[in-house]
Scaffold this active site. Structure first.
Site, PDB file in Angstrom:
ATOM      1  N   HIS A 107     -33.222 -25.903 -11.004  1.00  0.00           N
ATOM      2  CA  HIS A 107     -34.108 -24.786 -10.669  1.00  0.00           C
ATOM      3  C   HIS A 107     -35.148 -25.219  -9.637  1.00  0.00           C
ATOM      4  CE1 HIS A 107     -36.441 -21.066 -11.676  1.00  0.00           C
ATOM      5  NE2 HIS A 107     -37.457 -21.824 -11.314  1.00  0.00           N
ATOM      6  N   GLU A 108     -35.753 -26.395  -9.843  1.00  0.00           N
ATOM      7  CA  GLU A 108     -36.782 -26.864  -8.907  1.00  0.00           C
ATOM      8  C   GLU A 108     -36.174 -27.207  -7.555  1.00  0.00           C
ATOM      9  OE1 GLU A 108     -39.807 -26.472  -9.631  1.00  0.00           O
ATOM     10  OE2 GLU A 108     -39.345 -25.909 -11.684  1.00  0.00           O
ATOM     11  N   HIS A 111     -35.655 -24.145  -5.459  1.00  0.00           N
ATOM     12  CA  HIS A 111     -36.841 -23.644  -4.772  1.00  0.00           C
ATOM     13  C   HIS A 111     -36.955 -24.281  -3.377  1.00  0.00           C
ATOM     14  CE1 HIS A 111     -38.797 -21.026  -7.603  1.00  0.00           C
ATOM     15  NE2 HIS A 111     -38.851 -21.937  -8.559  1.00  0.00           N
ATOM     16  N   GLU A 164     -38.052 -16.522  -8.220  1.00  0.00           N
ATOM     17  CA  GLU A 164     -37.627 -17.073  -9.510  1.00  0.00           C
ATOM     18  C   GLU A 164     -36.179 -16.702  -9.817  1.00  0.00           C
ATOM     19  OE1 GLU A 164     -39.229 -19.158 -12.023  1.00  0.00           O
ATOM     20  OE2 GLU A 164     -39.995 -19.569 -10.028  1.00  0.00           O
TER      21      GLU A 164
END
Length: 243
Positions: A107-108, A111, A164
């Site tokens: 997820h990070e 980004h 997100e």
């Protein structure tokens, strides 16, 4: 919305990350845990390998992870250019499995790949960093000594719901491509939900909005990913660990 171009976001993140690691080293805030470092490095290496295979331009990023000694803090982040941090409380307080940790890191990483850092820096710039605006316009870097503040400020801004959602999907795709279960993203956020309101979890949720239907949406994404043909696991990519 990119006022700050991705290349500049990567450059400024390099400065901010170096300063952050230096300050944490002097303060003794980096975690000396060889076992956790090996675990995080191995998982992140596989995820980055999957990212590089899909987005070859990221092979030149300075992929790195700083382990921060903060047992009460549940948090992780990734700056532009693949510079990451994991707080010890994230792993210990949530008792993360490798699959769950892979979904956090995926997820990070997502980004950064999706240029969300550059977007956040653009928001910070438009909110009042006029000195940097003048420096970019004139090319006078000497007048923007605080330019690297952009990267730090961006980390404290909440991500948009759209960002997100995008990071959720890309992160789960990376986890699956690296050989981890995308369903672990569901159990991860169930753990987050169970701890919602506690001091440690608030740090993560302050920059990662938690819509009430997130677990349902993640479960749907996981079902879609599991129907896809599995690819050959990627070759792990080198990741520098701090310390």
């Amino acid at each position: 919305m990119l006022v700050v171009p991705p290349d500049m976001a990567i450059s400024e993140s390099r400065l901010a990350y170096a300063q952050t690691v230096r300050e944490m080293t002097l303060a003794g805030d980096l975690l000396h845990d060889p076992v956790l470092a090996e675990r995080v490095g191995a998982i992140t290496g596989r995820l980055v390998g999957a990212a590089v295979r899909r987005w070859p331009h990221t092979s030149g990023w300075e992929w790195s992870v700083a382990l921060i000694d903060a047992p009460d803090t549940v948090n992780a982040w990734c700056m532009a250019g693949g510079r990451m941090a994991v707080y010890s409380g994230l792993v210990s307080r949530l008792d993360l499995s490798d699959d769950e940790l892979a979904n956090v890191m995926g997820h990070e990483i997502a980004h950064a790949i999706a240029n969300h850092s550059a977007e956040q820096m653009s928001i910070a710039l438009l909110r009042g960093l006029a000195v940097l605006a003048v420096a970019v316009e004139t090319g006078d870097r000497s007048s923007a000594r605080s330019a690297d503040m952009l990267a730090s400020i961006a980390l404290s801004l909440p991500n948009s719901r759209t960002a997100e959602y995008e990071a959720d999907q890309l992160g789960m795709e990376l986890a699956a491509a690296a050989g981890y279960s995308p369903r672990a993203a569901v159990s991860l956020w169930e753990k987050m939900g169970a701890m919602r309101g506690s001091p440690g979890i608030l740090e993560f949720l302050s920059t990662h909005p938690n819509p009430d239907n997130r677990s349902i949406r993640l479960a749907t994404l996981a079902n879609q990913l599991q129907t896809r043909p599995q690819s050959t696991p990627p070759t792990p990519h080198p990741v520098r660990m701090y310390p």
